[in-house]
Write an enzyme that holds these catalytic residues in place. Structure first.
Site, PDB file in Angstrom:
ATOM      1  N   LYS A 145       0.841  -1.193   0.000  1.00 23.76           N
ATOM      2  CA  LYS A 145       0.000   0.000   0.000  1.00 23.76           C
ATOM      3  C   LYS A 145       0.877   1.244   0.000  1.00 23.76           C
ATOM      4  O   LYS A 145       1.912   1.290   0.671  1.00 23.76           O
ATOM      5  CB  LYS A 145      -0.914  -0.025   1.231  1.00 23.76           C
ATOM      6  CG  LYS A 145      -1.955   1.092   1.264  1.00 23.76           C
ATOM      7  CD  LYS A 145      -2.865   0.960   2.485  1.00 23.76           C
ATOM      8  CE  LYS A 145      -3.910   2.062   2.526  1.00 23.76           C
ATOM      9  NZ  LYS A 145      -4.816   1.935   3.699  1.00 23.76           N
ATOM     10  N   SER A 178     -10.424   0.075   7.100  1.00 20.57           N
ATOM     11  CA  SER A 178      -9.822   0.199   5.775  1.00 20.57           C
ATOM     12  C   SER A 178      -9.136  -1.052   5.253  1.00 20.57           C
ATOM     13  O   SER A 178      -8.691  -1.074   4.114  1.00 20.57           O
ATOM     14  CB  SER A 178      -8.827   1.365   5.755  1.00 20.57           C
ATOM     15  OG  SER A 178      -9.502   2.598   5.773  1.00 20.57           O
ATOM     16  N   SER A 235      -9.862   2.358   2.797  1.00 21.38           N
ATOM     17  CA  SER A 235      -8.933   3.058   1.932  1.00 21.38           C
ATOM     18  C   SER A 235      -7.965   2.116   1.198  1.00 21.38           C
ATOM     19  O   SER A 235      -7.310   2.535   0.246  1.00 21.38           O
ATOM     20  CB  SER A 235      -8.099   4.035   2.778  1.00 21.38           C
ATOM     21  OG  SER A 235      -7.279   3.339   3.724  1.00 21.38           O
TER      22      SER A 235
END
Length: 495
Positions: A78, A182, A158
């Protein structure tokens, strides 16, 4: 042999050790799949050359024997994790071009365990979002489609890029972060497994901060077993993070016996919301039945302060964000706005932040600044912290009464279309976190497991909440549920 990029971590580990294929071959398969999946917009940068260097090193370690379980496993990272010399922007224009001269502790742990990075993954800007539509790179598109429709769907947020990349078999697993859901919400939206560990289990050092008392890194994988393997490599005490727990990391995979006989599984009545879709309620009932059939005792419990969790979260998280994001001033690194003749540093600060931050980040910074201001601190921030304490006490009372784990829905719906909520009241988007934020407020571990399909053939997930520091027991309950469900659906490839 099956396509290598479609393997699980466990299957790839076994194949590598048996010499059925090499880490280089596995990495090349994933890199090719990632490059071919450009329409998903899940990857922000691919590091194919560096990945092959890591894979070659992994093959050498495997040849010597006794290599760690993650040796040679291709991962996506990420964009929130600092990766030395590789673009790390937190999906924000204010960090455009930033290449850290250091490595986050979590990614360093993974490299020390032999894992391979094939690239960085898209996300909501500064992890603020539930649909991956706030990214400076543009939205991620889910690999899933509604039956009979070509509407582009959100992969959740997210960690939407991580979710989409794993679900589309472009990497074997990915790192995510979870501040209010998330990891778990996007995992549920795309039919994969996502673990939010106990706060302090994984180091936050080198992870771009959103809300420091809530953020926690975790694995996003294809199975519960893969999550157990990867979490074992990610976790560990870190002296550079003052909130990192100085506790030994258990063998999470060894805890996956599937035997949950006699375990008490709590069902919180407050999670049955008004207007909750029938298919979510049905899925929850099926999950209860499966765990009961596996030998667990199902117990109705009360978590009375649940209804205050979402408003408390959306006071505390923006407050911490406004403090953390104050460092992005255009002076030390990242974007700096041009100033006109006669303007000074104040104008440069204002223009830099206006240009560099997206609308959702600006909204949360303003909310956070407001609730921390002198006239409203007691009324909002201090009160929200008191509510947080009550929420944590609710869970403590349940666990003290003998509850071993708690079963809830992971999301209030299946994935929605990109743009469908873009112009709606922001509160409507925030409601996607209604089942997940309590776990972050209480610092507990949680896991989302795919458990069924919606009426439109989209994945639906269930969440299991565990006792603090007992991720192994929590994942064992998830493993029993995973085996009972037998979920094997994959998206049809359209990209």
């Amino acid at each position: 042999m099956a396509e290598l990029n479609k393997l699980t971590i466990a299957a790839a580990r076994d194949g590598l050790r048996k010499g059925e294929f090499t880490a280089v071959e596995l990495t090349e398969a994933c890199s090719a799949a990632a490059a071919a999946a450009a329409p998903l917009n899940a990857w922000t940068v691919l590091t194919a050359e560096a990945a092959l260097t890591q894979a070659t090193k992994a093959d050498a370690a495997l040849a010597k024997g006794d290599a760690p379980a993650m040796t040679g496993i291709p991962l996506g990272i990420k964009d929130l994790f600092a990766t030395k010399g590789v673009q790390t922007q937190a999906a924000s224009n204010i960090l455009a071009g930033f290449k850290p001269p250091y490595e986050s502790t979590v990614t360093q742990n993974l490299w020390d365990n032999g894992a391979v990075m094939i690239g960085k993954l898209n996300m909501d800007e500064f992890a603020m979002g539930s649909s991956n539509e706030t990214s400076a790179y543009g939205p991620v598109t889910s690999p899933w489609r509604r039956e009979g429709s070509e509407t582009a769907l959100t992969p959740g947020g997210s960690s939407g890029g991580s979710a989409a990349a794993v679900a589309a078999d472009t990497c074997l697993a990915a790192t995510g972060t979870d501040t209010g859901g998330s990891i778990r919400q996007p995992a549920a939206f795309v039919g994969i497994t996502g673990v939010k560990p106990t706060y302090g289990r994984c180091s936050r050092w080198g992870v771009v901060a959103f809300a420091s008392s809530l953020d926690q890194a975790g694995p996003m994988t294809k199975t519960v077993r893969d999550s157990a393997i990867m979490l074992g490599a990610m976790a560990g005490h870190d002296a550079k993070d003052s909130t990192s727990a100085d506790l030994p990391v258990p063998d999470f995979e060894a805890a996956l016996t599937g035997d949950i006989r006699g375990k008490k599984i709590g069902i919180p009545r407050e999670y049955r919301l008004d207007g909750m879709p029938d298919e979510i309620d049905t899925l929850w009932e099926q999950g209860r039945a499966m765990l009961r059939d596996a030998g667990a005792e199902i117990v109705d419990i009360s978590l009375p302060h649940t209804k205050y969790a979402l408003p408390a979260y959306y006071v505390i998280a923006p407050a911490e964000a406004s403090s953390n994001l104050a460092r992005y001033d255009g002076v030390r690194y990242g974007h700096r706005a041009k100033i006109k003749a006669g303007e000074g540093i104040t104008e440069m600060y204002e223009r830099t932040r206006a240009e560099g931050f997206g609308r959702e980040v600006q909204r949360r910074v303003m909310i956070g600044s407001y609730v921390l201001s002198a006239g409203f601190y007691d009324a909002y921030y201090l009160r929200a912290q008191k509510v947080r304490t009550l929420i944590r006490q609710d869970f403590e009372q349940a666990f003290t009464a003998g509850i071993d784990a708690i079963l809830t829905p992971a999301t209030p719906s299946a994935a929605f279309g990109l743009g469908e909520k873009a112009n709606a009241d922001p509160i409507e988007m925030y409601l996607n976190d209604v089942f997940t934020v309590t776990v972050n407020l209480a610092g507990l571990p949680g896991i989302a497991v795919p458990a069924g399909q919606s009426s439109e053939n989209l994945p639906l997930g269930l969440q299991i909440i565990g006792r603090p520091w007992e991720e192994g027991d929590m994942m064992n309950v998830a493993y029993a549920l995973e085996r009972a469900v037998g979920y094997a659906s994959k998206p049809d490839q359209w990209w």
